[in-house]
Design a protein around this motif. Structure first.
Motif, PDB file in Angstrom:
ATOM      1  N   LEU A  86      27.560  -7.842 -21.369  1.00  0.00           N
ATOM      2  CA  LEU A  86      28.196  -7.149 -22.486  1.00  0.00           C
ATOM      3  C   LEU A  86      27.381  -5.922 -22.888  1.00  0.00           C
ATOM      4  CD1 LEU A  86      29.370 -10.085 -24.790  1.00  0.00           C
ATOM      5  CD2 LEU A  86      30.770  -8.593 -23.365  1.00  0.00           C
ATOM      6  N   GLY A  87      26.046  -6.095 -22.917  1.00  0.00           N
ATOM      7  CA  GLY A  87      25.186  -4.980 -23.272  1.00  0.00           C
ATOM      8  C   GLY A  87      25.288  -3.840 -22.279  1.00  0.00           C
ATOM      9  N   MET A  88      25.296  -4.174 -20.977  1.00  0.00           N
ATOM     10  CA  MET A  88      25.402  -3.129 -19.957  1.00  0.00           C
ATOM     11  C   MET A  88      26.772  -2.461 -19.990  1.00  0.00           C
ATOM     12  SD  MET A  88      24.816  -3.286 -15.819  1.00  0.00           S
ATOM     13  CE  MET A  88      23.060  -3.562 -15.993  1.00  0.00           C
ATOM     14  N   LEU A  89      27.815  -3.246 -20.206  1.00  0.00           N
ATOM     15  CA  LEU A  89      29.159  -2.672 -20.260  1.00  0.00           C
ATOM     16  C   LEU A  89      29.279  -1.676 -21.416  1.00  0.00           C
ATOM     17  CD1 LEU A  89      32.039  -2.581 -19.200  1.00  0.00           C
ATOM     18  CD2 LEU A  89      32.578  -4.526 -20.668  1.00  0.00           C
ATOM     19  N   LEU A  90      28.780  -2.071 -22.584  1.00  0.00           N
ATOM     20  CA  LEU A  90      28.811  -1.162 -23.735  1.00  0.00           C
ATOM     21  C   LEU A  90      27.927   0.054 -23.489  1.00  0.00           C
ATOM     22  CD1 LEU A  90      28.711  -3.683 -26.734  1.00  0.00           C
ATOM     23  CD2 LEU A  90      30.674  -2.397 -25.865  1.00  0.00           C
ATOM     24  N   SER A  91      26.822  -0.153 -22.775  1.00  0.00           N
ATOM     25  CA  SER A  91      25.941   0.970 -22.435  1.00  0.00           C
ATOM     26  C   SER A  91      26.658   1.967 -21.535  1.00  0.00           C
ATOM     27  CB  SER A  91      24.676   0.455 -21.744  1.00  0.00           C
ATOM     28  OG  SER A  91      23.922  -0.376 -22.598  1.00  0.00           O
ATOM     29  N   ASN A  92      27.361   1.452 -20.536  1.00  0.00           N
ATOM     30  CA  ASN A  92      28.094   2.337 -19.634  1.00  0.00           C
ATOM     31  C   ASN A  92      29.221   3.077 -20.344  1.00  0.00           C
ATOM     32  OD1 ASN A  92      26.477   1.515 -17.515  1.00  0.00           O
ATOM     33  ND2 ASN A  92      27.925  -0.011 -16.759  1.00  0.00           N
ATOM     34  N   LEU A  93      29.821   2.433 -21.352  1.00  0.00           N
ATOM     35  CA  LEU A  93      30.930   3.044 -22.074  1.00  0.00           C
ATOM     36  C   LEU A  93      30.463   3.949 -23.212  1.00  0.00           C
ATOM     37  CD1 LEU A  93      33.382  -0.010 -22.336  1.00  0.00           C
ATOM     38  CD2 LEU A  93      33.412   1.856 -20.667  1.00  0.00           C
ATOM     39  N   SER A  94      29.164   3.891 -23.521  1.00  0.00           N
ATOM     40  CA  SER A  94      28.661   4.672 -24.659  1.00  0.00           C
ATOM     41  C   SER A  94      28.752   6.173 -24.413  1.00  0.00           C
ATOM     42  CB  SER A  94      27.207   4.290 -24.970  1.00  0.00           C
ATOM     43  OG  SER A  94      26.351   4.589 -23.876  1.00  0.00           O
ATOM     44  N   GLY A  95      28.934   6.581 -23.148  1.00  0.00           N
ATOM     45  CA  GLY A  95      29.105   7.997 -22.863  1.00  0.00           C
ATOM     46  C   GLY A  95      30.346   8.575 -23.517  1.00  0.00           C
ATOM     47  N   LEU A  96      31.324   7.711 -23.845  1.00  0.00           N
ATOM     48  CA  LEU A  96      32.538   8.169 -24.518  1.00  0.00           C
ATOM     49  C   LEU A  96      32.245   8.684 -25.922  1.00  0.00           C
ATOM     50  CD1 LEU A  96      34.931   5.267 -23.446  1.00  0.00           C
ATOM     51  CD2 LEU A  96      35.017   7.626 -22.639  1.00  0.00           C
ATOM     52  N   THR A  97      31.128   8.263 -26.513  1.00  0.00           N
ATOM     53  CA  THR A  97      30.769   8.684 -27.863  1.00  0.00           C
ATOM     54  C   THR A  97      30.010  10.005 -27.874  1.00  0.00           C
ATOM     55  OG1 THR A  97      28.659   7.483 -27.837  1.00  0.00           O
ATOM     56  CG2 THR A  97      30.617   6.270 -28.554  1.00  0.00           C
ATOM     57  N   GLY A  98      29.614  10.495 -26.699  1.00  0.00           N
ATOM     58  CA  GLY A  98      28.856  11.737 -26.629  1.00  0.00           C
ATOM     59  C   GLY A  98      27.360  11.538 -26.554  1.00  0.00           C
ATOM     60  N   PHE A  99      26.903  10.291 -26.684  1.00  0.00           N
ATOM     61  CA  PHE A  99      25.474  10.004 -26.583  1.00  0.00           C
ATOM     62  C   PHE A  99      25.114   9.667 -25.142  1.00  0.00           C
ATOM     63  CE2 PHE A  99      26.537   9.033 -31.006  1.00  0.00           C
ATOM     64  CZ  PHE A  99      25.555   9.750 -31.675  1.00  0.00           C
ATOM     65  N   GLN A 100      23.823   9.706 -24.846  1.00  0.00           N
ATOM     66  CA  GLN A 100      23.388   9.421 -23.484  1.00  0.00           C
ATOM     67  C   GLN A 100      23.467   7.924 -23.196  1.00  0.00           C
ATOM     68  OE1 GLN A 100      19.416  10.618 -22.505  1.00  0.00           O
ATOM     69  NE2 GLN A 100      19.656  10.164 -20.325  1.00  0.00           N
ATOM     70  N   ASN A 101      24.034   7.589 -22.046  1.00  0.00           N
ATOM     71  CA  ASN A 101      24.125   6.187 -21.640  1.00  0.00           C
ATOM     72  C   ASN A 101      22.731   5.619 -21.393  1.00  0.00           C
ATOM     73  OD1 ASN A 101      26.576   7.451 -21.313  1.00  0.00           O
ATOM     74  ND2 ASN A 101      27.160   6.267 -19.532  1.00  0.00           N
ATOM     75  N   PRO A 102      22.421   4.441 -21.935  1.00  0.00           N
ATOM     76  CA  PRO A 102      21.143   3.808 -21.586  1.00  0.00           C
ATOM     77  C   PRO A 102      20.991   3.584 -20.085  1.00  0.00           C
ATOM     78  CG  PRO A 102      22.089   2.760 -23.514  1.00  0.00           C
ATOM     79  CD  PRO A 102      23.129   3.720 -22.993  1.00  0.00           C
ATOM     80  N   THR A 103      22.109   3.341 -19.395  1.00  0.00           N
ATOM     81  CA  THR A 103      22.042   3.090 -17.960  1.00  0.00           C
ATOM     82  C   THR A 103      21.842   4.350 -17.132  1.00  0.00           C
ATOM     83  OG1 THR A 103      24.459   2.959 -18.104  1.00  0.00           O
ATOM     84  CG2 THR A 103      23.276   0.901 -17.842  1.00  0.00           C
ATOM     85  N   SER A 104      21.857   5.518 -17.780  1.00  0.00           N
ATOM     86  CA  SER A 104      21.489   6.747 -17.083  1.00  0.00           C
ATOM     87  C   SER A 104      19.983   6.988 -17.145  1.00  0.00           C
ATOM     88  CB  SER A 104      22.227   7.952 -17.685  1.00  0.00           C
ATOM     89  OG  SER A 104      21.806   8.195 -19.012  1.00  0.00           O
ATOM     90  N   ASN A 105      19.267   6.053 -17.779  1.00  0.00           N
ATOM     91  CA  ASN A 105      17.805   6.083 -17.852  1.00  0.00           C
ATOM     92  C   ASN A 105      17.268   5.135 -16.781  1.00  0.00           C
ATOM     93  OD1 ASN A 105      15.063   5.702 -18.502  1.00  0.00           O
ATOM     94  ND2 ASN A 105      15.441   6.048 -20.683  1.00  0.00           N
ATOM     95  N   VAL A 106      16.556   5.664 -15.804  1.00  0.00           N
ATOM     96  CA  VAL A 106      16.131   4.857 -14.664  1.00  0.00           C
ATOM     97  C   VAL A 106      15.183   3.737 -15.083  1.00  0.00           C
ATOM     98  CG1 VAL A 106      14.167   6.330 -14.076  1.00  0.00           C
ATOM     99  CG2 VAL A 106      15.313   5.006 -12.278  1.00  0.00           C
ATOM    100  N   SER A 107      14.385   3.945 -16.114  1.00  0.00           N
ATOM    101  CA  SER A 107      13.456   2.902 -16.556  1.00  0.00           C
ATOM    102  C   SER A 107      14.204   1.712 -17.150  1.00  0.00           C
ATOM    103  CB  SER A 107      12.471   3.472 -17.580  1.00  0.00           C
ATOM    104  OG  SER A 107      13.138   3.952 -18.727  1.00  0.00           O
ATOM    105  N   PHE A 108      15.325   1.986 -17.805  1.00  0.00           N
ATOM    106  CA  PHE A 108      16.148   0.909 -18.364  1.00  0.00           C
ATOM    107  C   PHE A 108      16.727   0.055 -17.245  1.00  0.00           C
ATOM    108  CE2 PHE A 108      20.375  -0.633 -19.477  1.00  0.00           C
ATOM    109  CZ  PHE A 108      20.141  -1.320 -20.650  1.00  0.00           C
ATOM    110  N   ASN A 109      17.291   0.717 -16.229  1.00  0.00           N
ATOM    111  CA  ASN A 109      17.876  -0.010 -15.104  1.00  0.00           C
ATOM    112  C   ASN A 109      16.807  -0.781 -14.326  1.00  0.00           C
ATOM    113  OD1 ASN A 109      20.220   1.275 -15.867  1.00  0.00           O
ATOM    114  ND2 ASN A 109      20.035   2.878 -14.346  1.00  0.00           N
ATOM    115  N   ALA A 110      15.638  -0.159 -14.168  1.00  0.00           N
ATOM    116  CA  ALA A 110      14.558  -0.812 -13.435  1.00  0.00           C
ATOM    117  C   ALA A 110      14.102  -2.082 -14.144  1.00  0.00           C
ATOM    118  CB  ALA A 110      13.381   0.149 -13.260  1.00  0.00           C
ATOM    119  N   THR A 111      14.102  -2.061 -15.473  1.00  0.00           N
ATOM    120  CA  THR A 111      13.705  -3.248 -16.233  1.00  0.00           C
ATOM    121  C   THR A 111      14.632  -4.418 -15.946  1.00  0.00           C
ATOM    122  OG1 THR A 111      12.794  -1.860 -18.000  1.00  0.00           O
ATOM    123  CG2 THR A 111      13.283  -4.152 -18.542  1.00  0.00           C
ATOM    124  N   LEU A 112      15.936  -4.170 -15.948  1.00  0.00           N
ATOM    125  CA  LEU A 112      16.901  -5.230 -15.657  1.00  0.00           C
ATOM    126  C   LEU A 112      16.789  -5.693 -14.206  1.00  0.00           C
ATOM    127  CD1 LEU A 112      20.105  -3.906 -17.487  1.00  0.00           C
ATOM    128  CD2 LEU A 112      18.502  -5.656 -18.270  1.00  0.00           C
TER     129      LEU A 112
END
Length: 235
Positions: free
Chosen positions: A90-116
């Motif tokens: 759910l967290g990743m899905l909302l992160s991927n969809l957060s680009g619709l709000t104009g903010f940067q997606n957490p999943t576009s941050n390589v350190s975030f993806n690497a942690t998971l």
């Protein structure tokens, strides 16, 4: 707030920068925590003899969707792992969809993806050692032939790298392409108003469709390799 790329927390002489993508992730986590409490209370008060509705129905559908993604890989261990993987999905899905709000997606941050991805890697290795011990794990890495040990080790190490870069590349590419399209539309005004009719379709693919697919792929691959270590039916 959209122009804020980061905030800096100062503790004495130490400055800790927090990137916008991490701030978005913290907001998503807070939102999920609040919704979990609200939905939990709704479910406790719900009458099991009546059809679910509202948040109770939505919670059941989300739970079934998470089961659909991981149950085929984790099998009899699904109940044990569904709380953590369901929450992360759910967290990743909302992160991927957060680009619709104009903010940067957490999943576009390589350190975030690497942690998971590293979390998956450590869980796989821990359960592999727990299942049969160091000797059995070493023997497993030597299959089907001992001289393939280096290749098998590389294959194990490639998993977190693959999960990280696949998610990072697809989400970041979607963000960049969307930005380029908006820049093009701005530069070709007055035809730009005509071009704005294309933007909903661009967001539908890069922010919605791609975001959902990448979430599905990430957890399908991760739970597949984890299931090889924790599921007795996979043996």
């Amino acid at each position: 707030m959209n122009d804020v790329s980061q905030i800096i927390i100062t503790i004495g002489s130490v400055q800790i920068p927090i990137h916008q993508s991490i701030m978005v992730w913290l907001v998503i986590c807070l939102f999920l925590c609040i919704m979990a409490v609200i939905c939990g209370k709704k479910i406790e008060k719900a009458d099991p003899s009546k059809p679910p509705k509202g948040l109770v129905y939505l919670s059941e559908e989300i739970y079934n969707l998470c089961l659909y993604v991981v149950q085929g890989n984790l099998r009899e261990k699904t109940k044990k792992y569904i709380p953590i993987f369901g929450t992360l999905m759910l967290g990743m899905l909302l992160s991927n969809l957060s680009g619709l709000t104009g903010f940067q997606n957490p999943t576009s941050n390589v350190s975030f993806n690497a942690t998971l991805a590293i979390m998956f890697f450590l869980m796989i290795q821990f359960n592999g050692l727990k299942k049969g011990g160091l000797k059995a794990r070493f023997k497993e890495l030597c299959e089907p032939f001992p001289f393939l040990l280096p290749l098998n080790i590389i294959g194990e190490l490639a998993l977190p790298i693959s999960l990280t870069m696949r998610l990072f590349g697809n989400i970041l590419a979607g963000t960049i392409i969307t930005l380029l399209v908006y820049t093009l539309i701005t530069n070709i005004a007055p035809w730009g108003y005509l071009g704005l009719t294309l933007t909903p379709f661009i967001h539908a693919y890069f922010d919605i469709f791609s975001g959902v697919i990448q979430t599905y792929i990430f957890f399908t691959l991760g739970t597949y390799f984890l299931g090889q270590q924790v599921s007795e039916e996979a043996e």
